[in-house]
Design a protein around this motif. Structure first.
Motif, short mmCIF file in Angstrom:
data_model
loop_
_atom_site.label_atom_id
_atom_site.label_comp_id
_atom_site.label_asym_id
_atom_site.label_seq_id
_atom_site.Cartn_x
_atom_site.Cartn_y
_atom_site.Cartn_z
N LEU A 168 88.99 -33.56 -44.35
CA LEU A 168 88.64 -34.49 -45.10
C LEU A 168 90.14 -34.58 -45.63
O LEU A 168 89.90 -36.45 -46.56
CB LEU A 168 86.92 -34.81 -46.12
N ASN A 169 90.45 -33.74 -47.12
CA ASN A 169 91.49 -34.07 -47.61
C ASN A 169 92.19 -33.87 -46.97
O ASN A 169 93.07 -32.54 -46.91
CB ASN A 169 91.42 -33.48 -48.75
N ARG A 170 93.74 -34.59 -46.67
CA ARG A 170 94.79 -34.37 -45.55
C ARG A 170 95.73 -34.17 -46.60
O ARG A 170 95.57 -34.43 -48.09
CB ARG A 170 95.44 -35.99 -45.60
N VAL A 171 96.69 -33.47 -45.88
CA VAL A 171 97.85 -33.00 -46.79
C VAL A 171 99.22 -33.78 -46.56
O VAL A 171 99.73 -33.98 -45.40
CB VAL A 171 98.06 -31.35 -45.83
N THR A 172 99.82 -33.75 -47.67
CA THR A 172 101.15 -35.09 -47.39
C THR A 172 102.37 -33.85 -47.40
O THR A 172 102.96 -32.95 -47.62
CB THR A 172 101.44 -35.43 -48.47
N VAL A 173 103.02 -33.91 -45.72
CA VAL A 173 104.01 -33.57 -45.63
C VAL A 173 105.34 -34.90 -45.62
O VAL A 173 104.83 -35.90 -44.74
CB VAL A 173 104.31 -33.24 -44.02
N LEU A 174 106.45 -34.95 -46.05
CA LEU A 174 107.29 -35.57 -46.34
C LEU A 174 108.97 -35.32 -45.62
O LEU A 174 109.44 -33.83 -45.69
CB LEU A 174 107.23 -35.83 -48.36
N LYS A 175 109.66 -35.77 -44.88
CA LYS A 175 110.80 -35.19 -43.98
C LYS A 175 111.68 -36.09 -44.72
O LYS A 175 111.69 -37.50 -45.78
CB LYS A 175 110.75 -35.81 -42.52
N GLU A 176 112.80 -35.31 -44.82
CA GLU A 176 113.78 -35.34 -45.97
C GLU A 176 114.36 -36.88 -44.68
O GLU A 176 114.77 -36.52 -44.06
CB GLU A 176 114.49 -35.25 -46.41
N ALA A 177 115.46 -38.22 -45.35
CA ALA A 177 115.45 -38.95 -44.84
C ALA A 177 116.93 -38.50 -44.36
O ALA A 177 117.98 -37.75 -44.37
CB ALA A 177 116.05 -40.43 -45.11
N GLN A 233 104.29 -31.86 -59.81
CA GLN A 233 105.21 -33.32 -59.99
C GLN A 233 106.35 -33.29 -58.82
O GLN A 233 106.78 -31.91 -58.94
CB GLN A 233 105.81 -33.16 -61.39
N LEU A 234 106.22 -34.79 -58.29
CA LEU A 234 106.98 -34.70 -57.62
C LEU A 234 108.10 -36.70 -58.07
O LEU A 234 106.80 -37.69 -58.09
CB LEU A 234 106.73 -35.00 -56.16
N SER A 235 108.81 -36.27 -58.74
CA SER A 235 109.89 -37.05 -59.60
C SER A 235 109.72 -38.19 -58.17
O SER A 235 109.89 -38.51 -57.14
CB SER A 235 110.71 -36.94 -60.04
N MET A 236 109.57 -39.87 -58.84
CA MET A 236 109.64 -40.91 -57.85
C MET A 236 110.97 -40.96 -57.74
O MET A 236 111.21 -42.12 -56.91
CB MET A 236 109.29 -42.03 -58.64
N PRO A 256 110.10 -43.12 -46.04
CA PRO A 256 109.12 -44.39 -46.49
C PRO A 256 107.18 -43.63 -45.75
O PRO A 256 106.85 -43.65 -46.90
CB PRO A 256 109.70 -45.53 -46.40
N THR A 257 107.42 -43.30 -44.75
CA THR A 257 105.84 -42.95 -43.81
C THR A 257 105.88 -41.03 -43.78
O THR A 257 106.66 -40.74 -42.58
CB THR A 257 106.62 -43.21 -42.74
N PRO A 258 104.91 -41.27 -44.46
CA PRO A 258 104.83 -39.77 -44.42
C PRO A 258 104.22 -39.47 -43.58
O PRO A 258 103.01 -40.55 -42.85
CB PRO A 258 103.74 -40.03 -45.82
N LEU A 259 104.11 -37.93 -43.07
CA LEU A 259 102.88 -37.01 -41.99
C LEU A 259 101.94 -36.49 -42.52
O LEU A 259 102.26 -35.98 -43.94
CB LEU A 259 104.17 -36.65 -41.48
#
Length: 87
Positions: free
Chosen positions: A30-39, A7-10, A18-21
């Motif tokens: 076929l299934n993408r992996v979400t990578v988030l960059k800290e602002a 879980q990742l809290s909202m 706001p735009t993930p990699l």
């Protein structure tokens, strides 16, 4: 045995751009992996594969060790000094 979703809290989601990699592994292209960059930082969170969400959390399926290494390698290309963590 099914993998437990992470879980990742909202509230925590708001700390990231706001735009993930989205990246893909050779094993599951076929299934993408979400990578988030800290602002405003050179810090990345490899969340895993998006599964679903609730009103309070986003749920991600974690990667296995092989996939984690592959995605970390892809993130490091062009971002050598980045801080990388996993959900």
């Amino acid at each position: 045995m099914p993998l437990e979703k992470k879980q990742l809290s909202m509230k925590d989601v708001q700390k990231f751009d706001p735009t993930p990699l989205y990246l893909y592994t050779a094993k599951d292209a076929l299934n993408r992996v979400t990578v988030l960059k800290e602002a405003n930082k050179d810090s990345y969170l490899i969340a895993g594969r998006y599964s679903s969400s609730t009103s309070d959390h986003r749920l991600y399926t974690p990667l296995n060790e092989e996939e984690s290494k592959e995605i970390e390698k892809l993130v490091r290309i062009g971002r050598k000094d980045a801080t990388i963590s996993f959900l």
